[in-house]
Design a protein around this motif. Structure first.
Motif: not given
Length: 337
Positions: A193-199, A236-238
């Motif tokens: 899993p690669v975390k991503g945040l979207v608004l 984002t990409q974490e």
């Protein structure tokens, strides 16, 4: 079929069009990557240095999207939000512009259309952009679609073939595993899993006419406008697996977005969404036969929505005929063994 995200549903739909009986095991709680995806169909925007086979697959899938969408809309009567106005890529500083030119040159070498623009021409296309913009480009062949609408349409098309509930182990074959990050537990294949945040913002419709891909003081951000005034800001990409929405990540996205389009500061922030991209060691998908009765369609990283039509066509063809298309060769699930 194990997995009821956009890829799994599309594979099942194509299989049924070939006359095959399908059952889709769908967790049904919208926790997959597609739920956060902005829906950019931009092979030029997702092209990376040294990934020739993936670039070819991205371009091929983009060319199939209009037909895929038309078929699905004809069958269900549902609008998928397909938009063909292209992308405007912009750079805020001299360093941003130098990086952008390097990427644009790489794409031009591969016959991906990029029309470079001086700042005045960029702002003629998008008047709401900051006067600080140092340059940009129009990428005319890019599309966008609303992934949430696509999934709703695929679920409608498949009807009672979609069975709610997760599976803890693979059912008897033949089976297609399209379970996103859950593919690792089911198969042992290296999908992380690669975390991503979207608004999601909302304001006056029409502020932006195109998808905006921006480079702002070293930060990369995209802005995807919808016709109803919604605007998606990402992403984002974490390398993390948690679902925490941090203030710092929100600030990073909003700062880049408002640096490029100052009026966005007046938009309402309506939703913050964290999901996890299913990624592999080389960030290319796992497509093809894993063992005799198991086929895998997973690990699409940032490109799950874009690669949906070509994945559905290739995997359905493999299920139906048993013969792999040559396009699958570079993405064989066993390549990390």
């Amino acid at each position: 079929m194990v997995g009821g995200g956009i890829v799994g549903l599309a594979v099942a739909w194509r299989c049924r069009q070939r006359g095959l009986r399908v059952t889709v095991h769908d967790g049904g709680d919208d926790d997959a990557a597609w739920y956060a995806a902005a829906g950019m169909l931009a092979p030029a925007g997702e092209t990376s240095f040294g990934q020739e086979a993936l670039t070819a697959l991205l371009v091929e899938s983009a060319s199939r999207w209009a037909g895929f969408a038309a078929e699905l809309t004809a069958e269900t009567g549902l609008d998928l939000g397909l938009d063909a106005r292209g992308t405007v890529a912009v750079a805020l500083t001299g360093d941003d512009l130098a990086e952008a030119h390097r990427l644009w040159a790489y794409r031009e070498e591969r016959d991906l259309k990029v029309r470079r623009l001086v700042p005045s021409a960029v702002r003629a296309l998008e008047p709401a952009l900051s006067p600080r913009i140092r340059g940009g480009a129009h990428i005319p062949d890019d599309l966008q679609v609303d992934p949430r609408r696509v999934v709703a349409a695929l679920r409608a098309a498949l009807g009672d073939a979609v069975v709610p509930g997760r599976v803890g182990e693979l059912p008897a074959g033949p089976v297609v595993v399209a379970a996103g990050t859950g593919t690792a537990a089911l198969t042992g294949l290296p999908v992380r899993p690669v975390k991503g945040l979207v608004l999601r913002l909302r304001g006056e419709p029409g502020l932006l006419r195109h998808v905006i891909v921006g480079y702002a003081d070293g930060r990369h951000v995209y802005l995807v406008p919808r016709a109803d005034g919604e605007l998606i800001v990402g992403a984002t990409q974490e390398e993390r697996a948690d679902f925490t929405v941090t203030a710092g990540a929100v600030l990073e996205l909003l700062r880049a977005a408002t640096d490029l389009v100052p009026e966005l500061a007046e938009f309402q922030l309506t939703e913050t969404v964290v999901r996890h991209r299913p990624s592999t060691p080389d960030n290319a998908p796992l497509l093809g036969r894993w063992r005799d009765d198991v086929i895998v369609a997973a690990g699409h990283h940032r490109n799950g929505v874009l690669l949906t039509p070509v994945t559905a066509d290739l995997i359905a063809g493999l299920v139906d005929t048993g013969r792999p298309d040559p396009l699958l060769e570079a993405f064989a699930p066993g390549r990390f063994a």
